[in-house]
Design a protein around this motif. Structure first.
Motif, mmCIF file in Angstrom:
data_model
loop_
_atom_site.group_PDB
_atom_site.id
_atom_site.type_symbol
_atom_site.label_atom_id
_atom_site.label_comp_id
_atom_site.label_asym_id
_atom_site.label_seq_id
_atom_site.Cartn_x
_atom_site.Cartn_y
_atom_site.Cartn_z
ATOM 1 N N VAL A 114 1.119 -1.277 -0.465
ATOM 2 C CA VAL A 114 -0.025 0.353 0.074
ATOM 3 C C VAL A 114 1.131 1.070 0.073
ATOM 4 C CG1 VAL A 114 -1.677 1.742 1.322
ATOM 5 C CG2 VAL A 114 -1.997 -1.466 1.358
ATOM 6 N N GLY A 115 2.077 1.105 0.558
ATOM 7 C CA GLY A 115 3.253 2.198 0.419
ATOM 8 C C GLY A 115 3.499 2.460 -0.701
ATOM 9 N N VAL A 116 3.614 1.567 -1.152
ATOM 10 C CA VAL A 116 4.448 1.906 -2.590
ATOM 11 C C VAL A 116 3.213 1.855 -3.665
ATOM 12 C CG1 VAL A 116 5.521 0.185 -4.423
ATOM 13 C CG2 VAL A 116 5.974 -0.056 -2.454
ATOM 14 N N CYS A 117 1.889 1.740 -3.367
ATOM 15 C CA CYS A 117 1.455 2.113 -4.274
ATOM 16 C C CYS A 117 0.638 4.306 -3.595
ATOM 17 C CB CYS A 117 -0.114 2.262 -3.830
ATOM 18 S SG CYS A 117 -1.702 0.632 -5.557
ATOM 19 N N LYS A 118 0.753 4.070 -2.446
ATOM 20 C CA LYS A 118 0.628 5.568 -2.860
ATOM 21 C C LYS A 118 1.589 6.239 -2.874
ATOM 22 C CE LYS A 118 -1.699 5.136 2.183
ATOM 23 N NZ LYS A 118 -1.398 5.134 3.403
ATOM 24 N N LYS A 119 3.226 6.182 -2.985
ATOM 25 C CA LYS A 119 3.907 7.344 -3.936
ATOM 26 C C LYS A 119 3.960 6.604 -5.045
ATOM 27 C CE LYS A 119 7.502 5.587 -0.478
ATOM 28 N NZ LYS A 119 8.911 5.288 0.427
ATOM 29 N N VAL A 120 2.971 5.971 -5.618
ATOM 30 C CA VAL A 120 3.284 6.110 -7.260
ATOM 31 C C VAL A 120 1.822 7.038 -7.568
ATOM 32 C CG1 VAL A 120 2.124 4.543 -9.253
ATOM 33 C CG2 VAL A 120 3.966 3.692 -7.521
ATOM 34 N N VAL A 121 0.908 6.906 -6.799
ATOM 35 C CA VAL A 121 0.177 8.051 -6.916
ATOM 36 C C VAL A 121 0.580 9.123 -7.833
ATOM 37 C CG1 VAL A 121 -2.568 8.512 -6.459
ATOM 38 C CG2 VAL A 121 -1.670 6.476 -6.418
ATOM 39 N N SER A 122 1.132 9.595 -5.680
ATOM 40 C CA SER A 122 1.725 11.149 -5.504
ATOM 41 C C SER A 122 2.399 11.400 -6.178
ATOM 42 C CB SER A 122 2.185 10.844 -4.431
ATOM 43 O OG SER A 122 2.616 11.846 -3.656
ATOM 44 N N THR A 123 3.668 10.105 -7.037
ATOM 45 C CA THR A 123 4.264 11.012 -7.936
ATOM 46 C C THR A 123 3.448 11.389 -9.643
ATOM 47 O OG1 THR A 123 5.528 8.776 -7.361
ATOM 48 C CG2 THR A 123 6.239 10.429 -10.051
ATOM 49 N N SER A 125 0.116 12.594 -9.178
ATOM 50 C CA SER A 125 -0.416 13.456 -8.967
ATOM 51 C C SER A 125 -0.011 15.257 -8.642
ATOM 52 C CB SER A 125 -0.995 13.360 -7.766
ATOM 53 O OG SER A 125 -2.102 12.012 -7.693
ATOM 54 N N TYR A 126 1.666 14.908 -8.222
ATOM 55 C CA TYR A 126 1.800 16.368 -8.444
ATOM 56 C C TYR A 126 3.286 16.785 -9.932
ATOM 57 C CZ TYR A 126 0.295 16.185 -3.719
ATOM 58 O OH TYR A 126 -0.218 16.212 -2.457
ATOM 59 N N SER A 127 2.640 15.802 -10.591
ATOM 60 C CA SER A 127 3.435 16.104 -12.079
ATOM 61 C C SER A 127 2.970 16.468 -13.154
ATOM 62 C CB SER A 127 4.824 15.320 -11.884
ATOM 63 O OG SER A 127 5.698 15.060 -13.464
ATOM 64 N N TRP A 128 2.309 17.146 -14.071
ATOM 65 C CA TRP A 128 1.731 17.000 -15.207
ATOM 66 C C TRP A 128 2.882 16.779 -16.275
ATOM 67 C CZ3 TRP A 128 3.479 19.622 -19.851
ATOM 68 C CH2 TRP A 128 4.834 20.329 -19.319
#
Length: 451
Positions: A114-123, A125-128
């Motif tokens: 789940v931690g890996v999943c969150k980091k992937v989504v965050s990456t 989300s913050y980069s167009w």
């Protein structure tokens, strides 16, 4: 003359002025706008454009007059629509965050995945740039053009949706991150993918049920027992093809739900609600409890009738005291020249035999007979609403219908009450921290109940 009348403001007692002001008050209450909105230049000009004669009142008028008046009107309407005044205080919690908590537990594999999943989504989300690269990769790989889902602690089921979307877009995510040496380490490993797939297999089937049980405009509490039975016998049943982690999650979830609803008060409430649902009746009540639940239903109906009759007797005694007694009932006088007909001997014997056959029944026996007739009725259609069924058959089961309203109006989850907390948080913001308690109560009630 017409030009002059068009420039004269409406009289405050006119119908047009009252209707527009009421519409503005509805807009403020329903959309949870600050009362100071009516004093802002742009908003004051808004109703003036379609109707130049209307001058919007100030903030004080809406705070002291319009909103309280709208609150009283809405409150009376809600009270008339309520099917019952008394409901049980027990609420059965069957929520998606419970499933996630039960499944995750302290398993390090799940925490890492789940931690890996969150980091992937965050990456992404913050980069167009990465969003654009993901969109191109989706086109090349013929994947659905979906965006990644971010988990939200206040939105139930968001973790499962995040995991499902990452698994769906796994190939596109891997392609984009592989070309970026700074984020290449975020590519999920095969072990993480196995854990995410096991989580998704255990939780996907439950999401639709939790969404349905979180509704508040239809009956939900009577479905808790049938849903738990379905989980136990089908959806959460351990299968041979399941991975070890999926089996462990299913077992944890089912154990958690059984413990959550194992209390005697909660179990009795669910049994009573299921009994009053014409689609289920006693189908999902344990056989050894059916007799006790039927007896409890009869006792509750009798006690409710006795309470109402005592209240009616006290009112009737007061009326008799005020009127000085009631004259004995007599039949209507016969017209002049008409003689009273003599009864035949056969009529006496017929009346005597009917009275002999009609054995006196206690109130509890009458309720039990009504309950047995209800249980013998054909089950309601699966698409029908239980309260609609009771409204249609209320004349056949006058006593049981009151009991059905009492139990079927309970929510199955705590979602409706938590929605009210969310509404309160949207109203009492940092810029509206000076609202008085009574005003907050009115605004929250209106935002939840205005149609």
């Amino acid at each position: 003359m017409e030009r002059y009348s068009a420039s004269v403001p409406y009289d405050k007692a006119s119908k047009s002025y009252k209707d527009i002001t009421k519409a503005v008050a509805y807009h403020i209450a329903k959309d949870m706008l600050p009362l100071s909105t009516v004093e802002k230049p742009g908003y004051k000009n808004l109703p003036h454009v379609p109707d130049p004669r209307y001058v919007i009142p100030g903030r004080k008028y809406f705070s002291k007059t319009a909103i309280p008046k709208l609150y009283l009107t809405c409150k009376e309407s809600v009270q008339q629509d309520l099917l019952t005044d008394s409901t049980s205080s027990i609420i059965c919690n069957l929520c998606c965050h419970c499933f996630s908590a039960a499944s995750a537990g302290k398993d390090s594999r799940v925490d890492r995945a789940v931690g890996v999943c969150k980091k992937v989504v965050s990456t992404f989300s913050y980069s167009w740039k990465k969003k654009s690269a993901l969109s191109k990769a989706q086109q090349r790989l013929h994947l659905p053009p979906h965006q990644l889902v971010t988990e939200s602690l206040t939105r139930w089921g968001s973790r499962q949706k995040m995991v499902a979307r990452v698994l769906e877009q796994q190939k596109a995510i891997t392609e984009v991150l592989s070309s970026d040496k700074n984020n290449r380490h975020l590519i999920p490993m095969w072990q993480d993918i196995d854990v995410l797939e096991s989580m998704n297999a255990a939780l996907t089937l439950l999401l639709e049920f939790t969404d349905s049980l979180s509704g508040e405009s239809y009956v939900t509490v009577s479905y808790v027992k049938p849903v738990l039975h379905l989980f136990r016998s089908n959806l959460l049943k351990v299968n041979e093809g399941d991975t070890e982690l999926t089996k462990e999650m299913k077992t944890k979830i089912m154990t958690y739900l059984d413990e959550r609803n194992a209390g005697p008060d909660t179990d009795d409430l669910l049994d009573m609600a299921t009994l009053m649902d014409p689609m289920f009746k006693a189908q999902y009540i344990r056989p050894e409890k059916v007799g006790a639940i039927k007896m409890r239903a009869a006792h509750e109906v009798v006690n409710e009738d006795q309470g109402q009759s005592q209240a009616g007797d006290s009112e009737g005694a007061a009326d008799q005291g005020a009127e000085g007694g009631v004259a004995p009932a007599t039949g209507p006088p016969l017209p002049l020249g008409v003689k009273k007909q003599r009864k035949s001997l056969e009529s006496f014997f017929k009346k005597w035999s009917q009275e002999e056959d009609a054995l006196p029944l206690t109130d509890e026996q009458k309720v039990q007979n009504e309950l047995e007739r209800y249980l013998m009725c054909p089950d309601a259609d699966s698409e029908s609403e239980p309260l609609d069924w009771w409204r249609l058959h209320e004349h056949n089961f006058t006593r049981l219908s009151q009991l059905a309203k009492k139990y079927l109006c309970n929510p199955a989850t705590s979602t409706p009450s938590e929605r009210i907390f969310s509404t309160g948080g949207n109203i009492v913001t940092c810029t509206r921290a000076a609202l008085k308690l009574e005003k907050v109560k009115q605004l929250v009630f209106l935002a939840q109940n205005l149609e």
